[in-house]
Design a protein around this motif. Structure first.
Motif, PDB file in Angstrom:
ATOM      1  N   GLU A   1       0.882  -1.173   0.000  1.00  0.00           N
ATOM      2  CA  GLU A   1       0.000   0.000   0.000  1.00  0.00           C
ATOM      3  C   GLU A   1       0.915   1.216   0.000  1.00  0.00           C
ATOM      4  O   GLU A   1       1.851   1.298   0.787  1.00  0.00           O
ATOM      5  CB  GLU A   1      -0.886   0.015   1.252  1.00  0.00           C
ATOM      6  CG  GLU A   1      -1.893  -1.104   1.338  1.00  0.00           C
ATOM      7  CD  GLU A   1      -2.907  -1.072   0.204  1.00  0.00           C
ATOM      8  OE1 GLU A   1      -3.318   0.031  -0.210  1.00  0.00           O
ATOM      9  OE2 GLU A   1      -3.266  -2.159  -0.287  1.00  0.00           O
TER      10      GLU A   1
ATOM     11  N   LEU B   1      -5.874   1.803   1.927  1.00  0.00           N
ATOM     12  CA  LEU B   1      -5.265   1.064   3.040  1.00  0.00           C
ATOM     13  C   LEU B   1      -6.326   0.682   4.064  1.00  0.00           C
ATOM     14  O   LEU B   1      -6.376  -0.459   4.543  1.00  0.00           O
ATOM     15  CB  LEU B   1      -4.171   1.903   3.714  1.00  0.00           C
ATOM     16  CG  LEU B   1      -3.618   1.321   5.027  1.00  0.00           C
ATOM     17  CD1 LEU B   1      -2.936  -0.027   4.790  1.00  0.00           C
ATOM     18  CD2 LEU B   1      -2.652   2.281   5.708  1.00  0.00           C
TER      19      LEU B   1
ATOM     20  N   ARG C   1      -8.433  -2.168   2.817  1.00  0.00           N
ATOM     21  CA  ARG C   1      -7.734  -3.460   2.900  1.00  0.00           C
ATOM     22  C   ARG C   1      -7.646  -3.945   4.347  1.00  0.00           C
ATOM     23  O   ARG C   1      -7.868  -5.131   4.639  1.00  0.00           O
ATOM     24  CB  ARG C   1      -6.335  -3.312   2.296  1.00  0.00           C
ATOM     25  CG  ARG C   1      -5.520  -4.584   2.313  1.00  0.00           C
ATOM     26  CD  ARG C   1      -4.400  -4.490   1.318  1.00  0.00           C
ATOM     27  NE  ARG C   1      -3.416  -5.539   1.504  1.00  0.00           N
ATOM     28  CZ  ARG C   1      -2.227  -5.551   0.908  1.00  0.00           C
ATOM     29  NH1 ARG C   1      -1.898  -4.571   0.082  1.00  0.00           N
ATOM     30  NH2 ARG C   1      -1.377  -6.535   1.119  1.00  0.00           N
TER      31      ARG C   1
END
Ligand code: GDP
Length: 452
Positions: free
Chosen positions: A354, A367, A370
């Motif tokens: 990321e 981010l 995720r």
């Protein structure tokens, strides 16, 4: 006036928080609940389970303390199984203290101990042990996933499953006992063989639910995420950014070692505990070595690791074998504002990083997406409540499985088989509190505060 028996066994507590509020609820449980209600709220008693508006007085003809809703729950159809009364009073400290003092002045009730209401509900068979734990978790729930799981346990999901297994065990035990008591009767010669299928199947069913235990514990306690990486790459900045989001629950946990900062987050309803190993980066070398060792230890105990680098450190990132072993990793390159346009190869093991900047906000939403997805995955499927939420449940279920498996190793010895089945049933019984209860009770009820 004071009835000694009632004084000892009738309890009163404030069931709502101590903070100033519109309404506060006082609960009474025990044989003195009705007479106390009569003395403070006057007679006749309200219709059971119907709210009535009354002026509360400190004894007959005494000073008016509040105008309040009162409720009367005659036992056994009450939360504790005993006579209960509730005063829904105005939530200021002088009102609360005034009413409590008036109740104690009747000599018919005493202040409740922590968890005593729930203990009485347990003693009356209104809740079993697993349901009591579910109630404690529900009161403590900070996220939606925790609430769902706790509610399901309080409503008896775990208890029903365990009791189903126990019922099957009792059936199997009856067959074995028959073989012991009536060896010459119609009991099949190959008893062990005929029971081996059902026993193995039961062990498999329990094992299958045990596989989800780690998920359930994560929902209850939070997914543990460690932020790791060299000094100065932005670990604290990431922690602060995550903690500062509107949805975050930030809690300082007293007692954590001073070199680890811990923050509790709710990521779309899933609980997470974030660890940052901040504070040791600018110290002298041996101390820093110790800091790195502790950071790695944290990483090993986490469920997920965020490994951070900056654009200059990325090429040598995560090369240490100690970092490669262990829980899953989300690789992150921070400070990409310092290296505009730079291309980064995927990490050979952790995959594509990321790319973020905590200075200008680039890449933070992906981010977060995720991270949330990883946390949701670790908590198992969204919406599905876990079954075994505590290490105690897991230990008992594992013990039952071990005893079940051992029961199949005794060949033609029904006595030994019966003993192992009994041990399995006892282990399962400990989950709901059907056996060996006393030693467990203090442990479970200690979690409650006064008035619950
Ligand atoms: P830690 O030692 O890994 O916890 O790093 P810190 O979060 O304390 O950050 C170290 C320094 O880098 C601080 O001065 C931050 O202001 C700075 N910093 C953090 N994130 C960024 C970023 O994305 N870009 C830039 N240019 N500086 C950053």
């Amino acid at each position: 006036m004071a009835d000694q028996a009632a004084t000892g066994s009738t309890i009163i507590a404030l069931s709502t928080g101590r903070a100033r509020a519109a309404i506060a609820v006082l609960r009474l449980s025990g044989p003195g609940a009705g007479p106390v209600l009569d003395q403070l709220a006057g007679t006749p008693r309200p219709t059971p389970r119907r709210a009535a508006l009354r002026t509360l007085r400190a004894g007959a003809g005494g000073e008016a303390l509040d105008s309040a809703l009162v409720l009367w729950f005659p036992g056994p159809h009450s939360a504790t199984g005993e006579d209960m009364a509730e005063f829904h009073i105005h939530g200021g400290p002088a009102v609360i203290d005034g009413v409590i003092q008036a109740v104690l002045a009747t000599g018919l009730a005493r202040p409740a101990e922590p968890g005593e209401f729930t203990r009485r509900a347990f003693d009356a068979g209104k809740l079993d042990l697993a349901e009591v734990e579910g109630l404690a978790d529900l009161i403590g729930a900070e996220t939606a996933a925790q609430r769902r799981q706790a509610l399901s346990q309080m409503d008896g999901a775990l208890s029903r499953r365990v009791e189903g297994w126990r019922a099957e065990l009792v059936r199997l035990m009856a067959l074995v006992e028959a073989a012991i008591d009536f060896p010459d009767e119609d009991v099949p010669e190959d008893l062990a063989d005929s029971l081996s299928g059902p026993i193995a199947q039961l062990a498999r069913r329990i094992t299958k639910d045990l596989a989800g235990a780690a998920h359930a514990e994560r929902v209850r306690d939070g997914v543990r995420i460690a932020i790791l990486g060299p000094p100065n790459v932005g670990k604290s900045s990431l922690l602060n950014w995550l903690a500062g989001r509107d949805a975050a629950i930030v809690a300082d946990i007293p007692g954590t070692t001073r070199d680890v900062v811990e923050v509790h987050l709710s990521l779309e309803g899933y609980p997470a505990i974030l660890w940052d190993t901040a504070g040791l980066r600018e110290t002298a070398d041996p101390v820093e070595q110790e800091g790195i060792r502790r950071a790695r230890a944290r990483g090993a105990h986490a469920d997920l690791r965020i490994m951070m680098a900056d654009p200059y450190l990325w090429s040598g990132f995560g090369a240490d074998p100690q970092d490669i072993e262990g829980p899953p990793v989300i690789p992150v390159i921070n400070k990409i504002d310092l290296a505009p346009g730079k291309v980064f190869d995927p990490h050979p093991i952790f995959g594509p990083p990321e790319r973020i900047s905590l200075s200008d906000g680039q890449g933070l939403d992906p981010l977060l997406t995720r991270l949330t997805a990883e946390v949701a995955k670790l908590c198992a499927q969204a919406g599905e409540a876990g079954l075994f939420t505590r290490a105690r449940h897991v230990a008992a279920a594992e013990e039952a499985v071990t005893a079940l498996r051992r029961s199949q190793t005794h060949g033609r010895e029904p006595e030994l088989m019966a003993e192992d089945l009994r041990l399995a049933a006892r282990a399962l019984g400990r989950i709901t509190g059907k056996v060996d209860v006393e030693e467990l009770l203090d442990l479970v009820f200690r979690e409650f505060c006064i008035g619950k």
